[in-house]
Design an enzyme around this catalytic site. Structure first.
Site, PDB file in Angstrom:
ATOM      1  N   GLU A  57       7.974  16.267 -26.946  1.00  0.00           N
ATOM      2  CA  GLU A  57       7.264  16.836 -25.779  1.00  0.00           C
ATOM      3  C   GLU A  57       7.857  18.271 -25.425  1.00  0.00           C
ATOM      4  OE1 GLU A  57       4.498  15.306 -24.162  1.00  0.00           O
ATOM      5  OE2 GLU A  57       4.894  13.178 -24.401  1.00  0.00           O
ATOM      6  N   HIS A 110      -2.400   9.165 -28.769  1.00  0.00           N
ATOM      7  CA  HIS A 110      -2.775   7.580 -28.321  1.00  0.00           C
ATOM      8  C   HIS A 110      -3.444   6.732 -29.091  1.00  0.00           C
ATOM      9  CE1 HIS A 110      -2.339   9.082 -23.497  1.00  0.00           C
ATOM     10  NE2 HIS A 110      -1.186   8.587 -24.500  1.00  0.00           N
ATOM     11  N   ARG A 146       0.800  -1.282  -0.137  1.00  0.00           N
ATOM     12  CA  ARG A 146       0.133   0.012  -0.026  1.00  0.00           C
ATOM     13  C   ARG A 146       0.706   1.263   0.073  1.00  0.00           C
ATOM     14  NH1 ARG A 146      -2.907  -3.097   3.799  1.00  0.00           N
ATOM     15  NH2 ARG A 146      -4.615  -3.849   2.895  1.00  0.00           N
ATOM     16  N   LYS A 204       6.222  21.867 -16.718  1.00  0.00           N
ATOM     17  CA  LYS A 204       5.586  20.636 -16.133  1.00  0.00           C
ATOM     18  C   LYS A 204       5.259  20.637 -14.724  1.00  0.00           C
ATOM     19  CE  LYS A 204       3.956  15.933 -16.309  1.00  0.00           C
ATOM     20  NZ  LYS A 204       4.242  14.494 -16.860  1.00  0.00           N
ATOM     21  N   HIS A 247      -1.832  14.561 -27.443  1.00  0.00           N
ATOM     22  CA  HIS A 247      -2.049  13.037 -26.818  1.00  0.00           C
ATOM     23  C   HIS A 247      -3.326  12.288 -27.219  1.00  0.00           C
ATOM     24  CE1 HIS A 247       1.605  14.252 -25.035  1.00  0.00           C
ATOM     25  NE2 HIS A 247       1.603  13.085 -24.480  1.00  0.00           N
ATOM     26  N   LYS A 268       2.393  10.753 -12.086  1.00  0.00           N
ATOM     27  CA  LYS A 268       1.296   9.979 -12.719  1.00  0.00           C
ATOM     28  C   LYS A 268       1.967   8.665 -12.891  1.00  0.00           C
ATOM     29  CE  LYS A 268      -2.140  12.732 -15.273  1.00  0.00           C
ATOM     30  NZ  LYS A 268      -2.678  12.819 -16.859  1.00  0.00           N
ATOM     31  N   ARG A 326      -4.196  21.036 -15.806  1.00  0.00           N
ATOM     32  CA  ARG A 326      -3.224  19.788 -16.127  1.00  0.00           C
ATOM     33  C   ARG A 326      -3.641  19.341 -17.451  1.00  0.00           C
ATOM     34  NH1 ARG A 326      -0.205  15.405 -12.129  1.00  0.00           N
ATOM     35  NH2 ARG A 326       0.613  14.383 -14.064  1.00  0.00           N
ATOM     36  N   ASN A 335      -2.117  17.458 -22.189  1.00  0.00           N
ATOM     37  CA  ASN A 335      -2.631  16.305 -23.174  1.00  0.00           C
ATOM     38  C   ASN A 335      -2.590  16.697 -24.742  1.00  0.00           C
ATOM     39  OD1 ASN A 335      -3.052  14.281 -21.097  1.00  0.00           O
ATOM     40  ND2 ASN A 335      -4.969  15.164 -20.632  1.00  0.00           N
ATOM     41  N   HIS A 368       6.383   6.854 -28.750  1.00  0.00           N
ATOM     42  CA  HIS A 368       5.355   7.928 -28.180  1.00  0.00           C
ATOM     43  C   HIS A 368       5.594   9.169 -28.851  1.00  0.00           C
ATOM     44  CE1 HIS A 368       2.488   9.405 -25.393  1.00  0.00           C
ATOM     45  NE2 HIS A 368       3.430  10.129 -24.833  1.00  0.00           N
ATOM     46  N   GLU A 427      -5.421  16.817 -12.247  1.00  0.00           N
ATOM     47  CA  GLU A 427      -5.952  16.978 -13.559  1.00  0.00           C
ATOM     48  C   GLU A 427      -7.379  17.190 -13.527  1.00  0.00           C
ATOM     49  OE1 GLU A 427      -4.217  14.352 -16.681  1.00  0.00           O
ATOM     50  OE2 GLU A 427      -6.098  14.552 -17.787  1.00  0.00           O
TER      51      GLU A 427
END
Lengths: 380, 380
Positions: free
Chosen positions: A185, A252, A121, A227, A248, A143, A241, A245, A265, A237
C-alpha cells in the site's frame, strides 16, 4: 514525531505516528474529549491483546476500559460479528458517551469504525492500528465497513475517528509477511501520488524490509500524508479519492477468487497493481521503463505468493466490485511514477489481456524461483 | 396538497401529503434525481404489495423496479433481515446509483432507510409510508435503525430521504387498530408543540377515527409540521428533538416487557404518555385540569389494549433505554398542552410511582369496560 492533519467538510483530526503511544493511550484519549465524561470500550483480537494488552491497561488508572474481543481474519468481517459486539456493548450499558478504540489491524479497524458509526446512531472512536497495512492505509480516511457474501466492503459508513494513533513499537511483533504485504500500500501511495516516496522505497528497501524503526516511520508517515491529502480533497470518493483504488479492482477480484483465505490483502493489491501497470503499458499510457520500475519495486517487496485462478474468472469478479458505478468500471492506471489517471473505457478484452499477462508473469516468477532454488540446492 | 419543507444542515427535502401519489410515483421519483440515471429498488411487505403493488407498478414504464420483500412485524427489524436485503441488492447488481423506496410502515421505513445509509456506504432513498404511524412520525426526520436483542433501535444511522410521499389513499385499507395507534403520535405532537392540533383532535375525534380523508389529511399534515419543525431546529437530538420522546421512555419499556408482540407501538406510547402526564401532575408541573384533558384525549383515541407487567420491571427496563445519556435519564413532561420540558432529575421512586399509577388507571379502565359490557349484556 510526525503528526499529520486530515481536514474534510465533516471532520478534522490528527494522525500521530510515533514510538511509545500505547504507554500514554489513556491520557491521549482524555485530551481528545476534554471535560466530557466517557466510557472506553476497546475492540481487539486475542492475539494482539496477548502481546500488548498489559501495556495498554497500564496507562488507565482506576477507570479501566471494557475490552471486547473479535477473532482475527477477514471472514469475521461480517454483520453477525458486528451485532455480537453491539449486543455486548448494550449489555455493558454503553450509551452515547461510549468511546470506542479500534486496537488491531484492518479488519478490526473497519468493523469497529462501522460499529461506532451505527451504535446508537453514532458514537466517537479512535483508531490504534497495529499492522503496517492499517497504519499506512485503512485506519485513515473514515471508510468503515463490513463484507457481504456477495463481496467485500459492500456495506459500511463514512465515519471519521477522533484521532489515529499509530504506535510504531507494535510493528516489531508483526509477522514479516504482513509487514511486506502492508508495504504494497505504501508502494501504491508512491505510484499514485508521491514519486519521492517511491524513490525512498527503492533506495531503502533493505532497511525498510528489516523493520528498521526510523525507515518504517518515514514510510508510514509519507504514506499517511498521501492518503490524508487525497481524502482532504475528496472525502466521499466523487473523484480524486478513486486513485486510492489503484491495484484494488483486480486485487479485490483476486481476494474473492481465493475466498479471502490464500493471500493477504496487500499481496492481492500487489498482483492487482502489476496488472494495472501492465494495462497502462499496453495502452501506451506509461513508458516501458517506468512500468518496469513499478513492477520491479512491487516484486522487491515480495515475495507475493502465487495463486490459482482463471483470468476470465477474475475479470468476471470485477463486475460485481463496488467500484462499478452505473455499469462502467473505473480503472486507475499509471501515467508515470507519482501520477495516475482514472480511466472509464477499459473493455473486458483489455482487462482479460492484463489479467492473463499478470498470471503469466506470476508463473515465470515462481518458476524462476524454483529454478534458483534447484540451482542453489545443487550448489550445496 | 400540503407540502412541508424540512431543512437541516445535512439535508433539505419535502414531505408531500395527498391522495393519488402512488399513481404518479415513477414520475415523482424521476423529478427528484433529474438527469441522473438510477435503478429503483422497492422494499415492501407482501401484505402491502398485494393491496397496492399493481397501482405502483402501473406508474413505471419499461424500466420496471426491482421489488424486495420483508415480512411485516417488529421482530424482523434486525440485522439479519438487513443483510438479506443487502445481499439481494448485490445479487441484482445494485451499485451506488440505486434508489431505494421504503414502501410500508415504520419497520419497513426504518430498516430501508438504514439499508440505504449503509449499502455501499450510502445510496439515496425515498419514504412512501403506508401506515398512519409512519406518515405522521417515523418516515420524517432521517432516523433509521434496527433493533438488537438488548433493545429497540440500538443501532442505526441518521440518513435523510430525498423525499417523503405520504399517499392518504392507502390509509383506507389500514386496520382500524393501527389507525388509532398511529393517532397517539399525533396526540403527542399536539401535547408537546401544537395546542391547535390538540384542540382539532378533540373537536374532530369522530371524523378522524372514522377515517374521513379530509380530517386525516389535516391531522397528518399538522403532525408532520411539528416533527419537521423540531427536526429542522435540532437534527441530531442534542436538545429540542428530545421532546419527541414524550411518552416513549416508558413506552419502549412497555414494548420490551411485552416482547414487542402484544401492543402496537402507538398503544405503548399512549400508555407511556399517560404515565409521563401523571408524573408531570405529581410534580406539580402541569395542572390537574390540563393533565385530565391530555389523558382523556389519549383514551378517546383508544381503546389502548391493557397488558400485564410489574411497574418495577418497567422502570428497570427504562435503564437500558437509549435515551439514557451518561447515566441520567431524560424524561419529557408536560407543562401545559403544547408545551413540555425535558427533565433530568427524575428519581427511580418517582418513575415507579408514575408507572404504578398508570397500571392502576389501566385496571380501572378495563374493569370499567368489563362492567359496562356486563351491564350491556344484562340489558339485552
Amino acid at each position: 514525531m510526525p503528526v499529520i492533519a486530515l481536514k474534510t467538510p465533516s471532520a478534522s483530526y490528527d494522525i500521530t505516528i510515533a514510538s511509545g503511544l500505547l504507554k500514554t493511550l489513556s491520557q491521549r484519549l482524555k485530551r481528545l474529549k476534554a471535560g466530557k465524561p466517557y466510557r472506553v470500550f476497546i475492540v481487539t483480537s486475542p492475539e494482539i491483546w496477548k502481546l500488548w494488552g498489559k501495556r495498554v491497561l497500564a496507562s488507565f488508572g482506576k477507570e479501566q476500559p471494557t475490552v471486547l474481543f473479535l477473532p482475527a481474519g477477514e471472514r469475521h468481517k461480517r454483520l453477525r460479528t458486528l451485532e455480537s459486539l453491539a449486543e455486548q456493548m448494550a449489555e455493558a450499558g454503553a450509551d452515547r458517551d461510549a468511546l470506542l478504540v479500534a486496537f488491531g489491524g484492518g479488519v478490526i479497524g473497519d468493523l469497529t469504525g462501522f460499529l461506532a458509526a451505527i451504535y446508537m446512531r453514532g458514537v466517537p472512536y479512535v483508531q490504534v492500528p497495529t499492522t503496517l497495512l492499517a497504519q499506512v492505509d485503512s485506519s485513515v480516511g473514515g471508510k468503515t465497513g463490513s463484507n457481504l457474501a456477495a463481496g467485500k466492503n459492500l456495506i459500511g459508513s463514512f465515519h471519521h475517528p477522533l484521532a489515529v494513533l499509530a504506535d510504531t513499537d507494535v510493528l516489531a511483533t508483526l509477522p514479516k509477511a504482513e509487514l511486506r504485504a502492508g508495504l504494497q500500500e505504501s508502494i501504491k501511495a508512491g505510484v499514485i501520488y508521491d514519486a519521492k516516496l517511491f524513490s525512498y522505497l527503492e533506495r531503502n528497501a533493505d532497511a525498510v524490509l528489516a523493520g528498521d524503526v526510523k525507515a518504517l516511520t518515514h514510510v508510514v508517515a509519507a504514506s499517511v500524508r498521501v492518503k490524508a491529502d487525497v481524502v482532504s480533497k475528496d472525502e466521499r470518493e466523487n473523484g480524486l479519492r478513486m486513485i486510492l483504488n489503484y491495484g484494488h479492482t483486480l486485487g479485490h477480484a483476486i481476494e474473492a477468487a481465493t475466498n479471502y483465505k490464500q493471500l493477504l490483502h496487500g499481496e492481492a493489491v500487489g498482483w492487482g497493481s502489476i496488472a494495472a501497470t501492465g494495462l497502462g503499458w499496453m495502452r501506451g499510457m506509461v513508458s516501458e521503463k517506468e512500468a518496469e520500475k513499478i513492477i520491479a519495486l512491487i516484486l522487491r517487496y515480495g515475495p507475493l505468493r502465487p495463486f490459482r485462478a482463471r483470468a476470465d474468472k477474475l475479470v468476471a469478479l470485477t463486475g460485481s466490485d463496488k467500484k462499478n458505478r452505473s455499469g462502467s468500471l473505473s480503472f486507475v492506471l499509471p501515467k508515470k511514477i507519482g501520477v495516475v489517471e482514472i480511466v472509464r473505457d477499459v473493455t473486458k478484452d483489455e482487462m482479460l489481456a492484463a489479467a492473463e499477462w499478470m498470471m503469466a508473469l506470476m508463473k515465470s516468477e515462481s518458476s524462476l524461483k524454483t529454478k534458483t532454488k534447484t540451482v542453489k540446492k545443487k550448489a550445496r
